[in-house]
Design a protein around this motif. Structure first.
Motif, PDB file in Angstrom:
ATOM      1  N   TRP A  97       0.954  -1.166   0.021  1.00 27.39           N
ATOM      2  CA  TRP A  97       0.077   0.175  -0.002  1.00 27.39           C
ATOM      3  C   TRP A  97       1.003   1.279   0.012  1.00 27.39           C
ATOM      4  O   TRP A  97       2.058   1.286   0.501  1.00 27.39           O
ATOM      5  CB  TRP A  97      -0.938  -0.039   1.210  1.00 27.39           C
ATOM      6  CG  TRP A  97      -0.155   0.021   2.481  1.00 27.39           C
ATOM      7  CD1 TRP A  97       0.391  -1.199   3.130  1.00 27.39           C
ATOM      8  CD2 TRP A  97       0.257   1.295   3.450  1.00 27.39           C
ATOM      9  NE1 TRP A  97       1.040  -0.612   4.253  1.00 27.39           N
ATOM     10  CE2 TRP A  97       1.018   0.661   4.498  1.00 27.39           C
ATOM     11  CE3 TRP A  97      -0.076   2.515   3.319  1.00 27.39           C
ATOM     12  CZ2 TRP A  97       1.511   1.663   5.141  1.00 27.39           C
ATOM     13  CZ3 TRP A  97       0.520   3.539   3.966  1.00 27.39           C
ATOM     14  CH2 TRP A  97       1.310   2.793   5.019  1.00 27.39           C
ATOM     15  N   TRP A 132      -6.832   0.888   6.343  1.00 24.47           N
ATOM     16  CA  TRP A 132      -7.541   0.059   5.479  1.00 24.47           C
ATOM     17  C   TRP A 132      -6.874  -0.892   4.980  1.00 24.47           C
ATOM     18  O   TRP A 132      -5.513  -0.830   4.465  1.00 24.47           O
ATOM     19  CB  TRP A 132      -8.068   0.897   4.354  1.00 24.47           C
ATOM     20  CG  TRP A 132      -9.168   1.874   4.822  1.00 24.47           C
ATOM     21  CD1 TRP A 132      -9.522   1.886   6.207  1.00 24.47           C
ATOM     22  CD2 TRP A 132      -9.693   2.966   3.948  1.00 24.47           C
ATOM     23  NE1 TRP A 132     -10.454   3.234   5.956  1.00 24.47           N
ATOM     24  CE2 TRP A 132     -10.481   3.832   4.694  1.00 24.47           C
ATOM     25  CE3 TRP A 132      -9.445   3.260   2.632  1.00 24.47           C
ATOM     26  CZ2 TRP A 132     -11.236   4.811   4.064  1.00 24.47           C
ATOM     27  CZ3 TRP A 132     -10.208   4.257   2.042  1.00 24.47           C
ATOM     28  CH2 TRP A 132     -11.107   5.132   2.611  1.00 24.47           C
ATOM     29  N   GLU A 133      -7.089  -2.219   5.036  1.00 22.43           N
ATOM     30  CA  GLU A 133      -6.538  -3.373   4.435  1.00 22.43           C
ATOM     31  C   GLU A 133      -6.198  -3.451   3.056  1.00 22.43           C
ATOM     32  O   GLU A 133      -7.068  -2.988   2.147  1.00 22.43           O
ATOM     33  CB  GLU A 133      -7.299  -4.809   4.700  1.00 22.43           C
ATOM     34  CG  GLU A 133      -6.490  -5.939   4.459  1.00 22.43           C
ATOM     35  CD  GLU A 133      -7.434  -7.192   4.524  1.00 22.43           C
ATOM     36  OE1 GLU A 133      -6.836  -8.382   4.153  1.00 22.43           O
ATOM     37  OE2 GLU A 133      -8.240  -7.014   5.387  1.00 22.43           O
ATOM     38  N   HIS A 162      -1.726  -1.883  13.217  1.00 25.76           N
ATOM     39  CA  HIS A 162      -2.732  -2.547  12.454  1.00 25.76           C
ATOM     40  C   HIS A 162      -2.165  -2.947  10.997  1.00 25.76           C
ATOM     41  O   HIS A 162      -2.524  -4.125  10.784  1.00 25.76           O
ATOM     42  CB  HIS A 162      -4.084  -1.587  12.277  1.00 25.76           C
ATOM     43  CG  HIS A 162      -4.966  -1.546  13.495  1.00 25.76           C
ATOM     44  ND1 HIS A 162      -5.196  -2.498  14.351  1.00 25.76           N
ATOM     45  CD2 HIS A 162      -5.706  -0.560  13.969  1.00 25.76           C
ATOM     46  CE1 HIS A 162      -5.934  -2.305  15.257  1.00 25.76           C
ATOM     47  NE2 HIS A 162      -6.240  -0.838  15.107  1.00 25.76           N
ATOM     48  N   LYS A 163      -1.559  -2.172  10.372  1.00 23.44           N
ATOM     49  CA  LYS A 163      -0.773  -2.604   9.061  1.00 23.44           C
ATOM     50  C   LYS A 163       0.062  -3.568   9.254  1.00 23.44           C
ATOM     51  O   LYS A 163       0.017  -4.497   8.312  1.00 23.44           O
ATOM     52  CB  LYS A 163      -0.339  -1.217   8.508  1.00 23.44           C
ATOM     53  CG  LYS A 163      -1.060  -0.197   7.940  1.00 23.44           C
ATOM     54  CD  LYS A 163      -1.624  -0.820   6.759  1.00 23.44           C
ATOM     55  CE  LYS A 163      -2.352   0.018   5.752  1.00 23.44           C
ATOM     56  NZ  LYS A 163      -3.160  -0.463   4.701  1.00 23.44           N
ATOM     57  N   MET A 166      -2.187  -6.834   9.966  1.00 23.23           N
ATOM     58  CA  MET A 166      -2.908  -7.297   8.355  1.00 23.23           C
ATOM     59  C   MET A 166      -1.974  -7.825   7.354  1.00 23.23           C
ATOM     60  O   MET A 166      -2.610  -8.546   6.458  1.00 23.23           O
ATOM     61  CB  MET A 166      -3.486  -5.833   7.663  1.00 23.23           C
ATOM     62  CG  MET A 166      -4.611  -5.087   8.409  1.00 23.23           C
ATOM     63  SD  MET A 166      -4.910  -3.601   7.744  1.00 23.23           S
ATOM     64  CE  MET A 166      -6.400  -2.868   8.912  1.00 23.23           C
ATOM     65  N   ASP A 170      -6.587 -10.729   7.708  1.00 24.72           N
ATOM     66  CA  ASP A 170      -7.325  -9.934   8.547  1.00 24.72           C
ATOM     67  C   ASP A 170      -6.788  -9.686  10.079  1.00 24.72           C
ATOM     68  O   ASP A 170      -5.799 -10.439  10.660  1.00 24.72           O
ATOM     69  CB  ASP A 170      -8.733 -10.706   8.943  1.00 24.72           C
ATOM     70  CG  ASP A 170      -9.605 -10.903   7.652  1.00 24.72           C
ATOM     71  OD1 ASP A 170      -9.302 -10.049   6.759  1.00 24.72           O
ATOM     72  OD2 ASP A 170     -10.316 -11.977   7.788  1.00 24.72           O
ATOM     73  N   ALA A 171      -6.816  -8.271  10.346  1.00 24.19           N
ATOM     74  CA  ALA A 171      -6.307  -7.834  11.363  1.00 24.19           C
ATOM     75  C   ALA A 171      -6.889  -8.681  12.713  1.00 24.19           C
ATOM     76  O   ALA A 171      -8.203  -8.701  12.944  1.00 24.19           O
ATOM     77  CB  ALA A 171      -6.439  -6.443  11.608  1.00 24.19           C
ATOM     78  N   SER A 231      -7.204  -7.281  17.689  1.00 22.83           N
ATOM     79  CA  SER A 231      -6.360  -6.452  17.029  1.00 22.83           C
ATOM     80  C   SER A 231      -6.283  -5.225  17.754  1.00 22.83           C
ATOM     81  O   SER A 231      -5.160  -4.548  17.587  1.00 22.83           O
ATOM     82  CB  SER A 231      -7.194  -6.420  15.621  1.00 22.83           C
ATOM     83  OG  SER A 231      -8.335  -5.752  15.665  1.00 22.83           O
TER      84      SER A 231
END
Length: 279
Positions: A97, A132-133, A162-163, A166, A170-171, A231
């Motif tokens: 990303w 965002w994933e 979180h990144k 991921m 999924d977190a 998460s």
């Protein structure tokens, strides 16, 4: 031969990125002054953080919303805090990303949530950060500036944790374990320590009487929000590891050691012999 050539190409790209996205001395010192929780880093650690921050800036695309003017101050402050968790892991933990979107303050997000009966609801809520994933990281600049080290709160570290989470799908509070980086940390050990800590925290939160909820939320090192999902527990505890490491180690020693081993950093130990900047 191809491997040597690839390494040479990679080295040239790295050198070019460091030149084109170099962080000036004045701006870097101003950034560090605004992030006192980084004081535990020694001089070599700060130098590596500065270099990794430049590489982060070369790989990510910053933009703003709601007429916020994008400045070098904003970009470097976020880059330095985002680079901290992966200082000994590498920027490959942020692969897949490119976008970082900065809002002046809190922003509105819309989510679909499935309740216990299987009914899907659309929820609208204010947010200070969102990851965002496969997509961008959204941050409130007002909240980024709250990362002054006086509490465990740090929206940048939270969203970038979180990144990392991921990367494994999924977190879910189970970030990827890489053999060359985590040779002594097994998935089973992670689950045993992390899951038990999460369950104990949830029971603690559930046991707080409603009349004491505000007091608990204001005094707890770990934000009660962490009980919402594994998460969130991982992200909130990652904040505490880097921002208030001694307090975190004192209150949650086993969990502290687990996260320190995962991130390959031990800020509480470094703080045992405080870093003194050169005169």
């Amino acid at each position: 031969m191809l491997t040597s050539f690839s390494r040479w190409i990679g080295s040239r790209k790295r050198e070019r990125a460091l030149r084109e996205h170099a962080i000036g001395d004045v701006l870097w010192e101003q950034t560090l002054a605004g992030l006192p929780f980084l004081d535990w880093l020694d001089a070599p650690g700060r130098a590596r953080l500065r270099e990794l921050s430049s590489l982060f800036l070369s790989q990510k695309q910053f933009s703003t919303a709601h007429e916020l003017v994008l400045t070098d101050e904003i970009c470097v402050a976020i880059a330095a805090q985002a680079a901290l968790p992966v200082l000994n892991l590498g920027l490959e933990f942020y692969r897949g990303w490119v976008g970082v979107i900065v809002y002046p303050g809190e922003f509105v997000i819309r989510k679909t949530v499935e309740d216990e009966d299987g009914v899907v609801h659309e929820v609208v809520q204010d947010a200070s950060g969102e990851a965002w994933e496969g997509g961008p990281v959204l941050l409130s600049w007002e909240d980024v500036k709250l990362s002054d080290g006086h509490g465990a709160y740090n929206v940048v570290i939270h969203e970038f944790a979180h990144k990392i989470d991921m990367l494994a799908g999924d977190a879910d509070g189970r970030p990827p374990l890489i053999r060359r980086l985590h040779p002594d940390l097994s998935p089973r050990e992670w689950e045993d320590i992390f899951d038990n800590a999460y369950d104990r925290f949830c029971r603690r939160v559930d046991g707080i009487p409603e009349r004491r909820w505000t007091q608990f939320a204001e005094t707890s090192l770990i934000d009660p929000y962490a009980a919402d999902h594994p998460s969130e527990f991982f992200a909130v505890c990652s904040e505490a590891l880097f921002v208030t490491p001694r307090e975190f180690e004192s209150e949650y020693p086993e969990l502290y050691r687990l996260l320190a081993r995962y991130y390959r950093q031990d800020p509480a130990r470094v703080l045992a012999t405080p870093f003194t900047p050169p005169a």
